[in-house]
Enzyme design. Structure first.
Site, mmCIF file in Angstrom:
data_model
loop_
_atom_site.group_PDB
_atom_site.id
_atom_site.type_symbol
_atom_site.label_atom_id
_atom_site.label_comp_id
_atom_site.label_asym_id
_atom_site.label_seq_id
_atom_site.Cartn_x
_atom_site.Cartn_y
_atom_site.Cartn_z
ATOM 1 N N SER A 218 17.176 14.209 16.208
ATOM 2 C CA SER A 218 15.656 14.293 16.914
ATOM 3 C C SER A 218 15.577 14.438 18.273
ATOM 4 O O SER A 218 14.718 15.140 18.931
ATOM 5 C CB SER A 218 15.020 12.791 16.683
ATOM 6 O OG SER A 218 15.390 11.749 17.169
ATOM 7 N N HIS B 98 25.438 5.270 6.730
ATOM 8 C CA HIS B 98 24.204 4.969 7.336
ATOM 9 C C HIS B 98 23.208 4.108 6.528
ATOM 10 O O HIS B 98 21.759 4.078 6.931
ATOM 11 C CB HIS B 98 23.374 6.257 8.047
ATOM 12 C CG HIS B 98 24.372 7.172 8.885
ATOM 13 N ND1 HIS B 98 25.194 7.823 8.463
ATOM 14 C CD2 HIS B 98 24.530 6.861 10.474
ATOM 15 C CE1 HIS B 98 25.973 8.415 9.703
ATOM 16 N NE2 HIS B 98 25.436 7.836 10.638
ATOM 17 N N ASP C 177 25.038 14.466 14.932
ATOM 18 C CA ASP C 177 26.354 14.656 15.681
ATOM 19 C C ASP C 177 26.633 16.094 15.815
ATOM 20 O O ASP C 177 27.229 16.650 16.822
ATOM 21 C CB ASP C 177 27.358 14.180 14.579
ATOM 22 C CG ASP C 177 27.078 12.409 14.742
ATOM 23 O OD1 ASP C 177 26.038 12.060 14.359
ATOM 24 O OD2 ASP C 177 28.160 11.867 14.537
ATOM 25 N N ASP D 214 15.855 4.718 11.570
ATOM 26 C CA ASP D 214 15.840 4.412 13.113
ATOM 27 C C ASP D 214 14.939 5.834 13.491
ATOM 28 O O ASP D 214 14.605 5.470 14.874
ATOM 29 C CB ASP D 214 17.192 4.942 13.591
ATOM 30 C CG ASP D 214 17.759 6.276 13.572
ATOM 31 O OD1 ASP D 214 17.096 6.894 12.527
ATOM 32 O OD2 ASP D 214 18.766 6.661 14.201
ATOM 33 N N SER E 293 26.236 3.684 16.249
ATOM 34 C CA SER E 293 26.779 2.587 16.239
ATOM 35 C C SER E 293 26.595 1.811 14.876
ATOM 36 O O SER E 293 25.588 2.487 14.073
ATOM 37 C CB SER E 293 26.313 1.644 17.494
ATOM 38 O OG SER E 293 26.847 2.202 18.878
ATOM 39 N N HIS F 105 29.051 1.287 12.947
ATOM 40 C CA HIS F 105 30.025 1.486 11.980
ATOM 41 C C HIS F 105 31.530 1.035 12.367
ATOM 42 O O HIS F 105 32.506 1.382 11.897
ATOM 43 C CB HIS F 105 30.327 3.041 11.778
ATOM 44 C CG HIS F 105 29.137 3.887 11.335
ATOM 45 N ND1 HIS F 105 28.500 3.507 10.512
ATOM 46 C CD2 HIS F 105 28.525 5.010 12.278
ATOM 47 C CE1 HIS F 105 27.334 4.526 10.284
ATOM 48 N NE2 HIS F 105 27.507 5.406 11.437
#
Length: 590
Positions: A439, A218, A109, A400, A54, A56
Site C-alpha cells: 500500500s 502471513h 516486497d 494489516d 516482521s 517471521h
C-alpha cells in the site's frame, strides 16, 4: 503473543533487543530502520541485503552476520519494508562489486525492492536481485502473481552467504541464487491461525479436527481444508506434493522442517523423523535434516516442509561456518573447517562503504495555499472504517491494511500541520517515504499524481471543482504508473479495479465538457462499483491471490480505499451531489 508486544514501535524495540543480545554481530540504524552486520567477511565483494515483514523471526535477522546477510530491512508486522529502508540498507551494505537483493515473492516486497534497486543504480551501485518463489500451494496457472516466497529463503540466504564469503561476484551470486530457488519447493499446513496483533484473537477460525493445507507465512488461508489425518499420513501427502512439484535432479536433498511459531520442538523433531523416512523410502538421500522454527507466522500452530535438490558443492556451502544470531544445524564432519579453508585466493580485503547511511532526503512539499480539505475529509473517513478494513484484510490477507492506511494518513496530517504543505502532497510524501507493504508505494504514487492537479486539494485557489482535464490526466497518469510498477490490470482484484473506472469516468466527463453535472461524484460512483465488483472476482495479483476461493465474496481492501479517496474528493468539491453516494457501510463482507 500480542499481549507482550510494546504498544509503540514494537519492531524497532525488538531490533534493539536483538542488537543488545548480539552486540558484536548486529548494529541497528534508524531513520530509516535497518540492521547491519558489524563484522562482514573481508573477502566479500558483494553485499547481501534481504528483508520483509516482521513476525517471521528468526528470518531474516537471524542470518545477519558472517556467513549470512550484510543488512536486513524489517517492515511492520506482515508488511513489506518501504523502499527508503531498502535503499539506505543497500547503500550501507554495498561493496565494490555491488549489492544483491534477496526478495520473497510478495507484491509489496517486490515493488519496494524494485524501487530501491532503481535508486541504487541511479547512484552508480551495481544491483541484482534473486526472487524466492518456493511455495507450491500458490503455483496456479490463473495467477499472475506466481508462487509465494517462504521457508526456502533460509536455505538461499545460508548458501549465498557462504558463497559471498568466498568472494563470489554479483553475477555469480545471482546465478547461484536463481538455481537454488529453482530447485526448492515448500508447502505448509496449520491447525490454528496466528493471533492478530490488532484484535488479540485468531485471525481466522478452523472447525475442530480440520487443517488448512497450503497456508502462507502471513497467516493467509490455505488453498483447501482437510479433515486432520494422522501425522504420518500428512507428512506422506506433503512429501508427495513436494516431489511432484520439485524439478528433476540429484537424489541428494536438503530437508527443512520449519515451525510456524506455535508448534513445539517435540512435534517438529517427530515430523522430521517421519519426513526422513518418507524420503529414504523413495530413494532420496537427506544430506541434511534441518529442524526448528526459522520462518514463523507469529504464533500460528503449523509447520512447513521444504526440499532443495543439492548440486555439487552446495553441501559444502551449507557446512560453512557462520557468525549469526541463528545457529543452523550443520554436518558433524570436518566439512565446515575444510569449507572455511577453501576461500578463493586473491580477493583481498574489500573496504566497506561508510555506514550508517544518512537519512535520505525527501522532496520538499510543494508550496501553495495549504489546501487540505481532501486530506482532512479522507482522514475522517479512513478513521471511521479502519476496523472494517482490518476485518476484510484478515479474510484475504494478513489483516494489516487498515492499520497501514490509517497510520499513513495520520503521518500526512502531521506533516501538513508542521509544514503547511498541500494535503495530497503530504499524503504522497508520507506514503512514499514512511509506509511499507504494497500500500505504501502504490498509494504514494496515486497521491503524488493527484497532487499535480491544480486545486485538487480544495485550497483557497480552488473555486469549485479543480480543472477537470488536469484531474483526469492525473488520475490516468497514476493508473499508468501503478501498472508499470505492479503490473496489475482491471480484473486482477487490486486497487486498480477502482482506480481504472474512476480515471475513465473523469476522462469521459472531461471530453463532454459542461455536459457532466457532477464529474467527481460520477468518478466516485465508478470507483465504488469497481471496488465492490472485486468481491465476485478470484484474485490474480496481490496477497489475496494466495487464498484462492476464500477471497470470493470479499471486496479488495485496497480498491475500497481508492473508492473512499474519490468519495472524499467528491465530498469536498461537489457536496450537494456527493450526498447521494452510499455511506461507507458498504465496507462489509457480503
Amino acid at each position: 503473543m500480542s499481549y507482550f508486544l510494546p504498544e509503540t514501535d514494537p519492531v524497532l524495540t525488538a531490533a534493539r533487543g536483538l542488537a543488545l543480545a548480539h552486540p558484536g554481530v548486529v548494529a541497528v540504524h534508524t531513520g530509516p530502520l535497518f540492521l547491519r552486520a558489524r563484522d562482514p567477511h573481508p573477502a566479500r565483494r558483494v553485499g547481501l541485503v534481504s528483508g520483509g515483514g516482521s513476525g517471521h523471526e528468526p528470518l531474516h535477522t537471524g542470518l545477519l552476520g558472517r556467513g549470512g546477510l550484510d543488512a536486513v530491512c524489517p517492515g511492520e508486522i506482515f508488511a513489506s519494508p518501504h523502499n527508503g529502508q531498502i535503499y539506505a540498507a543497500g547503500t550501507a551494505a554495498a561493496k565494490d562489486g555491488g549489492v544483491l537483493f534477496i526478495v520473497k515473492n510478495y507484491t509489496g516486497d517486490v515493488i519496494n525492492f524494485q524501487i530501491a534497486a532503481e535508486r541504487l543504480r541511479h547512484d552508480g551501485i551495481p544491483v541484482a536481485s534473486v526472487l524466492v518463489d518456493d511455495d507450491l500451494a500458490t503455483d496456479a496457472e490463473d495467477s499472475a502473481t506466481g508462487r509465494r516466497g517462504t521457508a526456502a529463503t533460509v536455505v538461499l540466504e545460508k548458501l549465498l552467504g557462504a558463497a559471498a564469503d568466498r568472494g563470489a561476484s554479483l553475477e555469480e551470486l545471482a546465478e547461484l541464487g536463481t538455481r537454488i530457488v529453482a530447485r526448492s519447493r515448500s508447502v505448509a499446513v496449520a491447525a490454528r491461525a496466528q493471533t492478530s496483533p490488532a484484535t488479540a484473537a485468531p485471525a481466522f477460525t478452523l472447525e475442530p479436527g480440520v487443517l488448512d493445507y497450503g497456508v502462507g507465512i502471513h497467516g493467509e488461508r490455505g488453498t483447501r481444508a482437510l479433515a486432520r489425518p494422522a501425522a504420518g499420513d500428512l507428512v506422506r501427502r506433503m512429501t508427495d506434493d513436494l516431489l511432484d512439484a520439485l524439478p528433476e535432479g540429484p537424489d541428494d536433498v536438503l530437508a527443512v522442517v520449519n515451525g510456524l511459531g506455535g508448534t513445539t520442538e517435540l512435534e517438529l523433531h517427530a515430523l522430521g523423523a517421519l519426513l526422513s523416512g518418507e524420503l529414504a523410502a523413495r530413494g532420496l538421500r537427506p544430506a541434511q535434516l534441518v529442524v526448528g522454527t526459522f520462518t514463523a507466522a507469529l504464533d500460528m500452530a503449523g509447520f512447513s516442509l521444504t526440499l532443495t535438490r543439492l548440486e555439487e558443492g552446495w553441501s559444502e556451502l551449507w557446512a560453512a561456518p557462520t557468525e549469526t544470531p541463528l545457529v543452523l544445524p550443520r554436518p558433524a564432519s570436518g566439512a565446515a573447517a575444510e569449507s572455511g579453508a577453501a576461500q578463493q585466493s586473491g580477493t583481498g580485503a574489500v573496504p566497506q562503504r561508510a555506514a550508517p547511511a544518512p537519512q535520505e532526503p525527501t522532496a520538499a512539499a510543494p508550496q501553495g495555499t495549504g489546501g487540505r480539505a481532501v486530506l482532512d475529509r479522507y482522514a475522517e473517513i479512513v478513521t471511521q472504517v479502519r476496523d472494517n478494513l482490518t476485518q476484510l484484510d484478515q479474510l484475504v490477507g494478513d489483516g494489516d491494511f487498515g492499520d497501514n492506511l490509517t497510520g499513513g494518513v495520520r503521518r500526512a496530517v502531521k506533516l501538513a500541520d508542521e509544514s503547511g504543505s498541500e494535503g495530497l502532497a503530504a499524503l504522497a510524501q508520507a506514503f512514499l517515504d514512511d509506509v511499507g507493504g504494497t500500500s505504501g508505494p502504490l498509494f504514494g504514487l496515486l497521491f503524488q499524481h493527484l497532487a499535480a492537479a491544480p486545486g485538487a486539494d480544495g485550497g483557497a485557489e480552488a473555486q469549485g471543482a479543480p480543472p477537470l482535464a488536469e484531474l483526469a490526466g492525473a488520475a490516468e497518469a497514476a493508473h499508468a504508473a501503478i501498472h508499470r510498477v505492479g503490473g496489475a490490470r482491471p480484473g486482477d482484484c487490486t486497487l486498480v479495479d477502482a482506480l481504472a473506472p474512476a480515471a475513465e469516468s473523469l476522462a469521459s466527463s472531461a471530453a463532454e465538457g459542461a455536459a457532466e453535472e457532477a464529474p467527481l461524484t460520477s468518478a466516485a460512483q465508478a470507483a465504488i462499483r469497481g471496488a465492490l465488483g472485486t468481491a465476485s472476482v478470484r484474485p490474480r495479483r496481490g496477497r489475496a491471490s494466495y487464498v484462492g476461493d476464500h477471497a470470493l465474496g470479499v471486496p479488495d481492501p485496497g480498491a475500497l480505499a481508492v473508492a473512499l479517496l474519490f468519495a472524499a474528493l467528491a465530498d469536498v468539491h461537489e457536496p450537494a451531489m456527493a450526498a447521494r453516494l452510499p455511506a461507507p457501510g458498504y465496507l462489509t463482507v457480503r
